[in-house]
Scaffold this motif. Structure first.
Motif, short mmCIF file in Angstrom:
data_model
loop_
_atom_site.label_atom_id
_atom_site.label_comp_id
_atom_site.label_asym_id
_atom_site.label_seq_id
_atom_site.Cartn_x
_atom_site.Cartn_y
_atom_site.Cartn_z
N LYS A 196 0.83 -1.22 0.00
CA LYS A 196 0.00 0.00 0.00
C LYS A 196 0.87 1.27 0.00
O LYS A 196 0.67 2.16 -0.81
CB LYS A 196 -0.92 0.04 1.25
N PRO B 81 9.11 -8.47 -9.26
CA PRO B 81 9.94 -7.25 -9.22
C PRO B 81 9.05 -6.01 -9.17
O PRO B 81 8.07 -5.90 -9.91
CB PRO B 81 10.75 -7.33 -10.51
N ILE C 207 13.03 -1.66 5.49
CA ILE C 207 13.90 -2.78 5.18
C ILE C 207 14.32 -2.74 3.71
O ILE C 207 13.49 -2.58 2.82
CB ILE C 207 13.25 -4.14 5.56
N THR D 60 5.37 -4.55 -11.04
CA THR D 60 4.11 -4.20 -10.36
C THR D 60 3.78 -2.74 -10.65
O THR D 60 2.63 -2.39 -10.90
CB THR D 60 4.21 -4.45 -8.84
N GLU E 234 12.81 3.25 -4.30
CA GLU E 234 11.71 3.97 -3.64
C GLU E 234 12.16 5.39 -3.27
O GLU E 234 12.30 5.72 -2.09
CB GLU E 234 11.25 3.18 -2.41
N1 ADP Z 1 6.21 -6.06 -6.27
C1 ADP Z 1 6.18 -5.37 -5.14
N2 ADP Z 1 5.16 -4.51 -4.88
C2 ADP Z 1 5.11 -3.81 -3.71
N3 ADP Z 1 6.05 -3.91 -2.73
C3 ADP Z 1 7.09 -4.74 -2.93
C4 ADP Z 1 7.20 -5.49 -4.13
N4 ADP Z 1 8.33 -6.23 -4.04
C5 ADP Z 1 8.90 -5.95 -2.86
N5 ADP Z 1 8.19 -5.04 -2.17
C6 ADP Z 1 8.52 -4.54 -0.82
O1 ADP Z 1 7.48 -4.98 0.05
C7 ADP Z 1 7.24 -4.00 1.06
C8 ADP Z 1 5.80 -3.52 0.97
O2 ADP Z 1 5.55 -2.78 2.13
P1 ADP Z 1 4.53 -1.56 2.23
O3 ADP Z 1 4.42 -0.84 0.94
O4 ADP Z 1 4.94 -0.79 3.45
O5 ADP Z 1 3.20 -2.36 2.53
P2 ADP Z 1 1.91 -1.87 3.32
O6 ADP Z 1 1.87 -0.37 3.24
O7 ADP Z 1 0.80 -2.53 2.55
O8 ADP Z 1 2.06 -2.40 4.71
C9 ADP Z 1 8.20 -2.85 0.84
O9 ADP Z 1 9.32 -3.07 1.68
C10 ADP Z 1 8.57 -3.03 -0.65
O10 ADP Z 1 9.85 -2.53 -0.96
#
Ligand code: ADP
Ligand code: PEP
Length: 460
Positions: free
Chosen positions: A161, A369, A197, A373, A204
């Motif tokens: 999100k 990757p 992390i 997305t 990002e």
């Molecule tokens: N394809 C992807 N789409 C979205 N996030 C990804 C993807 N691959 C890895 N990630 C990682 O997954 C995590 C998603 O966390 P976040 O955006 O904070 O989720 P939420 O806000 O739903 O809790 C981030 O650390 C992001 O870098």
């Protein structure tokens, strides 16, 4: 927990706060629409908790503060001090509790600042539908710069999100908690709580650059000599975080609301089995089914004890935070989607080409990757899936419409049946996951229509 136990814990928290030389108090709002906002007071013993809520709530102007009056909700955060395990009803020294009669929250035995923001979210999950007839959602939200079209991204923790809503091409309304009201969408919060992390400026940039003076880094290891954070260091926890005021994201829309009704809903799931396609278009019945099922995997991070992705069904993508029966929220969602002709997509940000497993195993998949997305989300926003260029194929068992092609994404990634090296292994996993959906959905069979029930996986 009974009321008496709440009173004991409340007294313990207040007694502890009274022993402190310094107590921090912050008054702020939850909800950007003045019609529905609530006044929150945070009372805590750590400056970091006060700054966290200063960043995460909506900061009142000097004028508003002068006339703030009595709060609607109070948080007593005595997180450094444990609950007494011998108090009847307590099973550990950690206690996070909300009393809806008193409109108070008491925290003992945990200093994780996220408890405060999610506590307010739980209160809004009660007040919005019950008192105001509006729909609270665990979602992020952004708005097109030119068209002003609004997208909601639903998803449990770790599904993307925050990451996907921070998109320089669109205005950010919020990253985690929204209300879909009769007059549009508004953010509940005044800040974002991003995962750090493996954060990098390349992947990002918006989030990376939002980490500056005034942000709160939580559990991030840094070099004390030059204060440089190391986002790859997970020695404290995988759940490293940063809380920053939303205006630290350059494309934030202030005030954080839109008077437009959502054009698109994107349901984010992180499928560790690698079965669900990176994107599929849902019918309104499928949208309801998947919202109620809330399938995803918990990834190592937010929740203690999760060391590898664990598949879970978290209804409304929000099980820990909802307070009413899921069908209440689902019904409101269906009504709003029908009234405003909102499209819905299911996006798997989890594994592709195989299921989660060690990198050394060639049969293991990998997380989709991020660049793909993002390209998929761009295609939703460009209207590609409604254009004549979009061609769909059926994805069996789940009966999903999957595009054959998306600009900027390799075709073979789009259909897991082709993305997996071993088609038989894929079929086994797809059967297994379909069965898991059916089992999980039995809980809701009596409260949904036959159409919604039929929109789930089927082996006929
Ligand atoms: N394809 C992807 N789409 C979205 N996030 C990804 C993807 N691959 C890895 N990630 C990682 O997954 C995590 C998603 O966390 P976040 O955006 O904070 O989720 P939420 O806000 O739903 O809790 C981030 O650390 C992001 O870098
Ligand atoms: C803050 C939380 O949510 P998210 O991971 O979605 O940011 C949490 O659940 O602790």
């Amino acid at each position: 927990m009974d009321e008496h136990t709440f009173e004991i814990n409340r007294e313990r928290a207040i007694d502890y706060l009274n022993t402190r030389e310094l107590v921090y108090v912050f008054d702020g709002y939850a909800g950007w629409d003045p019609k529905y906002r609530i006044k929150v007071r945070v009372i805590c013993a750590r400056a970091y908790h006060a700054l966290f809520m200063n960043n995460m709530l909506i900061r009142p102007t000097a004028e508003e503060l002068k006339n703030f009056g009595e709060p609607d909700f109070i948080i007593y955060n005595a997180g450094q001090f444990p609950a007494n395990r011998f108090t009847a009803g307590m099973t550990s020294t950690t206690s996070v509790e909300i009393n809806f009669k008193r409109m108070e929250m008491v925290i003992l035995g945990t200093e994780y600042a996220g408890e405060m923001k999610k506590g307010i979210f739980s209160v809004m999950h009660y007040l919005m539908p019950v008192k105001f007839g509006q729909l609270s959602l665990h979602s992020s939200c952004n708005e097109g710069r030119e068209k002003g079209d609004v997208t909601l991204f639903f998803g449990l923790s770790g599904t993307g999100k925050t990451t996907l809503s921070a998109d320089p091409k669109r205005m950010l309304i919020g990253d985690d908690e929204h209300v879909w009201s009769d007059s549009g969408v508004f953010n509940i919060e005044g800040g974002c709580y991003a995962k750090c992390i493996n954060l990098s400026a390349e992947k990002e940039p918006e989030i990376f650059n939002a980490i500056k003076f005034g942000s709160v880094l939580e559990n991030v290891v840094f070099d004390p000599r030059n204060r440089t954070p190391d986002y790859d260091d997970v020695s404290i926890t995988e759940n490293t975080r940063c809380a920053y005021p939303i205006e630290f994201i350059p494309s934030a829309k202030i005030p954080c609301l839109s008077t437009r009704q959502p054009s698109n809903i994107i349901m984010l799931t992180c499928d560790a089995y690698g079965v669900l396609p990176p994107i599929s278009k849902l019918t309104p019945e499928q949208a309801q089914y998947h919202f109620i099922a809330g399938y995803t995997s918990k990834t190592p991070g937010t929740e203690d004890g999760v060391l590898e992705p664990i598949p879970t069904f978290s209804t409304c993508y929000s099980a820990p935070f909802i307070v009413l029966h899921p069908s209440r929220y689902a019904k409101m969602l269906a009504e709003r989607m029908a009234k405003h002709n909102t499209s819905c997509y299911l996006i798997n940000t989890g594994w592709t080409g195989g299921k989660y497993g060690p990198e050394s195993n060639p049969a293991s998949g990998k997380r989709c990757p991020l660049k793909y997305t993002r390209a998929i989300v761009d295609a939703v926003h460009s209207g590609f899936f409604d254009s004549p260029d979009a061609q769909f194929e059926n994805f069996p068992i789940f009966n999903l419409s999957v595009p054959r092609h998306v600009p900027g994404v390799p075709d073979e990634l789009l259909n897991p049946a082709r993305a997996w090296r071993d088609p038989e292994a894929f079929e086994r996993e797809a059967d297994k996951l379909g069965g898991m959906f059916q089992k999980a959905f039995r809980l809701y069979e009596d409260v949904v229509s036959a159409d919604v029930l039929a929109a789930g996986p089927s082996f006929d």
